[in-house]
Design a protein around this motif. Structure first.
Motif, PDB file in Angstrom:
ATOM      1  N   GLU A   1      22.168   1.498  55.118  1.00 45.06           N
ATOM      2  CA  GLU A   1      21.746   2.184  56.230  1.00 45.06           C
ATOM      3  C   GLU A   1      21.308   3.666  55.527  1.00 45.06           C
ATOM      4  OE1 GLU A   1      23.531   0.552  60.139  1.00 45.06           O
ATOM      5  OE2 GLU A   1      24.074   2.852  59.616  1.00 45.06           O
ATOM      6  N   THR A   2      21.720   3.999  54.496  1.00 38.29           N
ATOM      7  CA  THR A   2      21.450   5.500  54.146  1.00 38.29           C
ATOM      8  C   THR A   2      20.123   5.290  53.296  1.00 38.29           C
ATOM      9  OG1 THR A   2      22.954   4.860  52.114  1.00 38.29           O
ATOM     10  CG2 THR A   2      23.707   6.173  53.892  1.00 38.29           C
TER      11      THR A   2
ATOM     12  N   ILE B   1      19.462   3.541  50.505  1.00 36.86           N
ATOM     13  CA  ILE B   1      19.454   3.310  48.998  1.00 36.86           C
ATOM     14  C   ILE B   1      19.567   1.649  48.802  1.00 36.86           C
ATOM     15  CG2 ILE B   1      21.298   3.762  46.994  1.00 36.86           C
ATOM     16  CD1 ILE B   1      22.590   5.604  48.695  1.00 36.86           C
TER      17      ILE B   1
ATOM     18  N   LYS C   1      20.703  -1.053  46.540  1.00 29.70           N
ATOM     19  CA  LYS C   1      21.779  -1.256  45.401  1.00 29.70           C
ATOM     20  C   LYS C   1      21.644  -2.666  44.688  1.00 29.70           C
ATOM     21  CE  LYS C   1      24.755   1.206  48.702  1.00 29.70           C
ATOM     22  NZ  LYS C   1      25.861   2.144  47.917  1.00 29.70           N
TER      23      LYS C   1
ATOM     24  N   ASN D   1      23.461   2.074  42.378  1.00 29.36           N
ATOM     25  CA  ASN D   1      22.378   2.644  43.153  1.00 29.36           C
ATOM     26  C   ASN D   1      20.963   2.905  42.664  1.00 29.36           C
ATOM     27  OD1 ASN D   1      24.465   2.739  44.914  1.00 29.36           O
ATOM     28  ND2 ASN D   1      24.697   4.953  45.267  1.00 29.36           N
TER      29      ASN D   1
ATOM     30  N   TYR E   1      32.698  -3.144  47.134  1.00 27.12           N
ATOM     31  CA  TYR E   1      32.906  -1.946  48.110  1.00 27.12           C
ATOM     32  C   TYR E   1      31.464  -1.279  47.659  1.00 27.12           C
ATOM     33  CZ  TYR E   1      34.028   2.228  50.696  1.00 27.12           C
ATOM     34  OH  TYR E   1      34.124   3.238  51.298  1.00 27.12           O
TER      35      TYR E   1
ATOM     36  N   LYS F   1      29.401   1.752  49.433  1.00 27.01           N
ATOM     37  CA  LYS F   1      29.961   2.652  50.402  1.00 27.01           C
ATOM     38  C   LYS F   1      29.357   3.005  51.731  1.00 27.01           C
ATOM     39  CE  LYS F   1      31.261   5.007  46.238  1.00 27.01           C
ATOM     40  NZ  LYS F   1      30.536   5.403  45.217  1.00 27.01           N
ATOM     41  N   SER F   2      28.189   2.413  51.828  1.00 31.00           N
ATOM     42  CA  SER F   2      27.299   2.612  52.967  1.00 31.00           C
ATOM     43  C   SER F   2      27.426   1.310  53.882  1.00 31.00           C
ATOM     44  CB  SER F   2      25.860   3.054  52.887  1.00 31.00           C
ATOM     45  OG  SER F   2      25.953   3.901  51.906  1.00 31.00           O
ATOM     46  N   ARG F   3      27.101   1.518  55.182  1.00 29.71           N
ATOM     47  CA  ARG F   3      27.079   0.052  55.933  1.00 29.71           C
ATOM     48  C   ARG F   3      25.647  -0.565  55.427  1.00 29.71           C
ATOM     49  NH1 ARG F   3      26.691   3.239  60.998  1.00 29.71           N
ATOM     50  NH2 ARG F   3      28.700   4.226  61.175  1.00 29.71           N
TER      51      ARG F   3
ATOM     52  N   GLU G   1      40.522   0.568  47.777  1.00 28.53           N
ATOM     53  CA  GLU G   1      39.445   0.874  46.916  1.00 28.53           C
ATOM     54  C   GLU G   1      38.440   1.683  47.864  1.00 28.53           C
ATOM     55  OE1 GLU G   1      37.105  -2.632  45.909  1.00 28.53           O
ATOM     56  OE2 GLU G   1      37.932  -3.700  47.365  1.00 28.53           O
ATOM     57  N   THR G   2      38.670   1.755  49.258  1.00 28.57           N
ATOM     58  CA  THR G   2      37.665   2.075  50.204  1.00 28.57           C
ATOM     59  C   THR G   2      38.411   3.850  50.384  1.00 28.57           C
ATOM     60  OG1 THR G   2      38.995   1.644  52.135  1.00 28.57           O
ATOM     61  CG2 THR G   2      37.322   0.142  51.462  1.00 28.57           C
TER      62      THR G   2
ATOM     63  N   ASP H   1      32.129  12.423  46.692  1.00 28.31           N
ATOM     64  CA  ASP H   1      31.389  11.355  46.730  1.00 28.31           C
ATOM     65  C   ASP H   1      30.147  12.058  47.494  1.00 28.31           C
ATOM     66  OD1 ASP H   1      30.141   9.071  46.705  1.00 28.31           O
ATOM     67  OD2 ASP H   1      32.107   7.941  46.945  1.00 28.31           O
TER      68      ASP H   1
ATOM     69  N   GLU I   1      27.099   9.898  48.369  1.00 33.13           N
ATOM     70  CA  GLU I   1      26.903   9.040  49.216  1.00 33.13           C
ATOM     71  C   GLU I   1      27.620   9.104  50.573  1.00 33.13           C
ATOM     72  OE1 GLU I   1      26.559   5.132  47.139  1.00 33.13           O
ATOM     73  OE2 GLU I   1      26.344   4.339  49.464  1.00 33.13           O
ATOM     74  N   VAL I   2      28.898   9.053  50.377  1.00 37.36           N
ATOM     75  CA  VAL I   2      29.632   9.324  51.424  1.00 37.36           C
ATOM     76  C   VAL I   2      29.484  10.692  52.436  1.00 37.36           C
ATOM     77  CG1 VAL I   2      32.062   9.184  52.575  1.00 37.36           C
ATOM     78  CG2 VAL I   2      31.544   7.826  50.706  1.00 37.36           C
TER      79      VAL I   2
ATOM     80  N   PHE J   1      26.669  12.360  52.331  1.00 41.86           N
ATOM     81  CA  PHE J   1      25.397  12.160  53.110  1.00 41.86           C
ATOM     82  C   PHE J   1      25.439  11.196  54.389  1.00 41.86           C
ATOM     83  CE2 PHE J   1      21.096  11.689  53.899  1.00 41.86           C
ATOM     84  CZ  PHE J   1      20.773  10.395  54.289  1.00 41.86           C
ATOM     85  N   ASP J   2      26.334  10.126  54.180  1.00 39.50           N
ATOM     86  CA  ASP J   2      26.448   9.342  55.382  1.00 39.50           C
ATOM     87  C   ASP J   2      27.262   9.909  56.577  1.00 39.50           C
ATOM     88  OD1 ASP J   2      28.112   5.933  55.443  1.00 39.50           O
ATOM     89  OD2 ASP J   2      26.391   6.864  56.584  1.00 39.50           O
TER      90      ASP J   2
ATOM     91  N   THR K   1      25.055  12.574  58.376  1.00 36.20           N
ATOM     92  CA  THR K   1      23.897  12.058  59.136  1.00 36.20           C
ATOM     93  C   THR K   1      24.337  11.117  60.130  1.00 36.20           C
ATOM     94  OG1 THR K   1      23.316  10.699  57.426  1.00 36.20           O
ATOM     95  CG2 THR K   1      22.034  12.682  57.574  1.00 36.20           C
TER      96      THR K   1
ATOM     97  N   ARG L   1      37.744   5.149  54.198  1.00 36.01           N
ATOM     98  CA  ARG L   1      36.406   5.206  54.866  1.00 36.01           C
ATOM     99  C   ARG L   1      36.601   4.984  56.335  1.00 36.01           C
ATOM    100  NH1 ARG L   1      33.090   6.978  56.764  1.00 36.01           N
ATOM    101  NH2 ARG L   1      30.903   7.055  56.465  1.00 36.01           N
TER     102      ARG L   1
END
Lengths: 379, 360
Positions: A15-16, A18, A20, A31, A303, A305-307, B111-112, B118, B120-121, B123-124, B127, B252
């Motif tokens: 969703e960001t 990227i 992967k 990424n 894992y 990190k984004s949806r 692991e989450t 980070d 990416e997190v 940025f997530d 937004t 997360r």
């Protein structure tokens, strides 16, 4: 970057924005994006292969751009503007003979030919949820959506669909059954199409038969089914719903064969491997999972990190399994050689007639394989 | 003779309870015979040793529970003293102290867990749906309501929650459908919808929906203590915005929940009010407490608990506003594995207990 992308066997869009790439043999995820210009309107909606040899990945984003990513070079090679964000999100992307087919939520299906700016346009109704291409007949596509039944289009005749499905009969209260096609797939070696709906139904349509209503209907769970995929062997289908429940359904009778466990969030992308009994799923819980279809066990869990919105599996074998197979074959050959030496000594002592036959065979077929044949003959 | 000896042995535990010097005069006191005096003399010599039990004696053979307990305590003290002496004797060469195993430090690393650096997190989160609040573009406005026809306890709980959360409004439900309430709330500028569900006159569930298009969290509520039931509580909370403490929201999913709770309260706490709301996450249970603090001097703080206290457990987190039928879930609590574990433990306990019953 190039070596990283060459190893990846699974591609996931998030969703960001990227893209992967995941290498399951090396257990690493990479990424591929430009970190400086990330934004939410580059959210990946659809992923598709750009060519037959799976060297190019087509990435469709919310803002209407389709980017081409080369797996060999590891960079985005091309960007095309195929519509604006006002027209809706991409719901399907496909490639035929150097033409790009895109479909958006408002129902506008366009064929973008290479080199020319004009496009062949088809209006597939409103609220289209998914567009898929027939892998065996590349100019046929199917579309379906909310209150928009399954339609199969031939791109050479863009005016009318070649097959329009009809809704099932009214239910026991004589009320119209709502329809909401979420995902569909063409069954190989036949004309049939299997769809999954937002009202937890799985339906099979047969354009060859005179009835336009579904040939088979099956139910699973209580929540909308969001994704569907056909495994390598026939007669079954894997579906996922918004609660993270994955099931394998049998298409002969429409019964649930088994469930795959582990997902905690809604399934957004689901794909079965073309030859191996594996299925890759990605969803809103930010994990990519690979299950084995035979024993329904989890093989890999990554894992990211984004949806995650969509997943794309390459047809090449996962490297681990490939090397293991070759190792076994070599061992078998060596064992055969040792045992055959014992057989040689035995035969020479016991039967002279058999020895003559085996000698002839040896003369005809050189190499190790002949010894295995010899054993069978003697037995 | 045997009787006398056993008598002595059994007396020795009780003698330990009473004063020790009494033990020595006792054996000659009990045995008046001359023939016995010879035997008492060796016992007299043995008496100071105190530990002349037969070698197969163990603490668990004493039938009297009190005496057995005392003997065991003595044994443990002796062992600890011995160990300490050995440790001191070794000095620097002593092996390092072992850390006791707890559930928290035996846990498999998740692991989450979010790394603060980070990109990416970051940025997530920059937004996502809460970014409007965290960029100070909106102020929280909460609508608190209940399920239909609430009873007294739930109504009082809602009123107390409204005093704890600034700019919260309580409305009576009147059987309205949430899907119709939500567009009206958005039109009136609300940022949160909180629905307290009631079962058998007690609040047991909460649906917390972030309004413009945000995630909906469904919790199980337990252990609700209203203000009346709190011991040693302070006066009612004032209108000042409280500070917010969020503990252990490390993964997360935890981050999403932490942001959900943080966005309930105004951005800037009013330190004049000296009030603090704490959301403490431990083992997937979130404990809510509301305190007033006062600094007595630089190092000592006094706290008074005000306000309601309750525990929450997340049951599902749904992307988008409340839509339980057709919404997409980001996280769902899957109960089946928990139940299986419980049943398995019960099964194992039954089996083991049967084994003990059968063996002589």
């Amino acid at each position: 970057m190039a070596d990283k992308s060459q190893v990846c066997s699974v591609w996931v869009g998030s969703e960001t924005g990227i893209l992967k790439g995941v290498s399951l043999s090396k257990k690493q995820a990479f990424n591929f994006c430009e970190m400086s210009c990330l934004s939410r309107d580059q959210e990946v909606c659809v992923l598709g292969w750009g060519d037959e040899h799976e060297t190019e990945v087509l990435v469709g984003s919310v803002n209407g751009t389709v980017k081409t990513f080369s797996t060999e070079k590891g960079i985005f090679t091309e960007t095309r503007q195929c519509g604006e964000s006002t027209q809706g999100r991409f719901t399907g992307i496909a490639v035929t003979d150097s033409a790009l087919i895109t479909c958006v939520e408002t129902g506008l299906l366009r064929v973008w030919k290479e080199g020319s700016t004009d496009t062949v346009e088809i209006n597939a109704g409103t609220n289209v949820c998914r567009m898929r291409q027939n892998p065996s007949q590349r100019n046929q596509v199917a579309t379906g959506g909310k209150e928009n039944g399954l339609k199969v289009w031939d791109l050479e005749r863009p005016e009318t669909p070649i097959f329009t499905s009809k809704n099932v009969r009214n239910d026991w209260l004589d009320m119209r059954v709502p329809e909401w096609v979420r995902d569909m797939s063409f069954i190989p070696d036949s004309d049939k199409i299997v769809t999954c709906t937002g009202h937890h139904q799985v339906r099979v349509y047969d354009p060859a038969s005179p009835q336009r209503r579904p040939v088979l209907e099956a139910h699973f769970g209580e929540y909308p089914l969001t994704a569907l995929s056909l495994p390598a062997n026939q007669d079954s289908v894997v579906v996922g719903n918004t609660h993270g429940e994955l099931a394998i359904l049998d298409l002969r009778k429409g019964l649930v064969r088994g469930c795959l466990k582990g997902l905690a969030g809604g399934v957004r992308g689901l794909q079965c491997h073309p030859s191996l009994p594996l299925v890759a799923t990605c969803g809103l819980d930010r994990f990519l999972r690979v299950h084995s279809l035979e024993d329904r066990s989890l093989q890999h869990k990554v894992y990211l990190k984004s949806r995650l919105n969509c997943v794309l599996l390459s047809s090449k074998d996962l490297e681990l399994s490939g090397s293991a197979v070759t190792g076994d074959v070599e061992e078998v050959k060596e064992e055969g050689g040792e045992v055959d030496e014992v057989w040689d000594t035995m035969e020479m002592i016991n039967d002279q007639a058999k020895k003559r036959a085996t000698d002839e065979e040896e003369a005809v077929v050189p190499g190790v394989e002949k010894t295995t044949k010899k054993r069978k003959v003697v037995k | 003779m045997d009787v006398v000896e056993e008598h002595d042995i059994q007396d020795k535990p009780t003698k330990k309870k009473t004063k020790k010097p009494k033990k020595q005069p006792k054996p000659p006191h009990e045995n008046g015979n001359d023939s016995m005096i010879e035997k008492t003399e060796p016992e007299h010599v043995d008496a100071p040793a105190e530990f002349s039990f037969p070698p197969t004696f163990s603490v668990s053979e004493i039938k009297n529970k009190q005496r057995r307990h005392l003997m065991f305590m003595k044994l443990k003290q002796e062992k600890r003293k011995k160990k300490k002496k050995e440790r001191d004797a070794l000095g620097d060469k002593a092996p390092p102290k072992e850390v006791p195993k707890t559930i928290e430090n035996q846990r498999v690393y998740d692991e989450t867990t979010v790394n603060p650096e980070d990109e990416e997190v970051a940025f997530d989160e920059g937004t996502d749906e809460f970014s409007a609040y965290f960029n100070r573009l909106t102020n929280p406005k909460v609508l608190i309501t209940t399920s239909d026809r609430p009873r007294g306890r739930t109504v009082r709980f809602c009123n107390q929650l409204a005093t704890v959360i600034p700019d919260a409004h309580v409305y009576y439900r009147r059987g309205l459908a949430l899907k119709k309430v939500i567009p009206q709330c958005i039109a009136r500028g609300f940022t949160y919808l909180m629905v307290i569900n009631e079962d058998r006159k007690v609040p047991n569930g909460m649906v917390l929906c972030h309004l413009p298009d945000g995630p909906t969290a469904h919790f199980k509520v337990s252990s609700v203590r209203l203000r009346k039931e709190m011991k040693r509580r302070g006066k009612d909370p004032t209108e000042h915005s409280p500070e917010v403490i969020l503990n252990n929201f490390t993964t997360r999913l935890g981050h999403s929940m932490g942001r959900l709770f943080a966005a309930l309260f105004p951005h800037d706490p009013q330190f004049v009010g000296r009030q603090v709301a704490t959301f403490h996450n431990q083992r997937d249970f979130i404990f809510f407490r509301f305190h007033r603090y006062i600094f007595k001097n630089e190092k000592r703080v006094g706290i008074q608990e005000l306000g309601p206290r309750f525990t929450l457990k997340l049951r599902s987190l749904q992307k988008g506003t409340f839509d339980s039928k057709f919404g997409e879930y980001e996280w769902v609590l899957k109960v089946s594995s928990v139940l299986f574990l419980i049943y398995y433990q019960i099964h194992v306990k039954c089996c083991t207990s049967k084994r003990y019953a059968i063996s002589p």
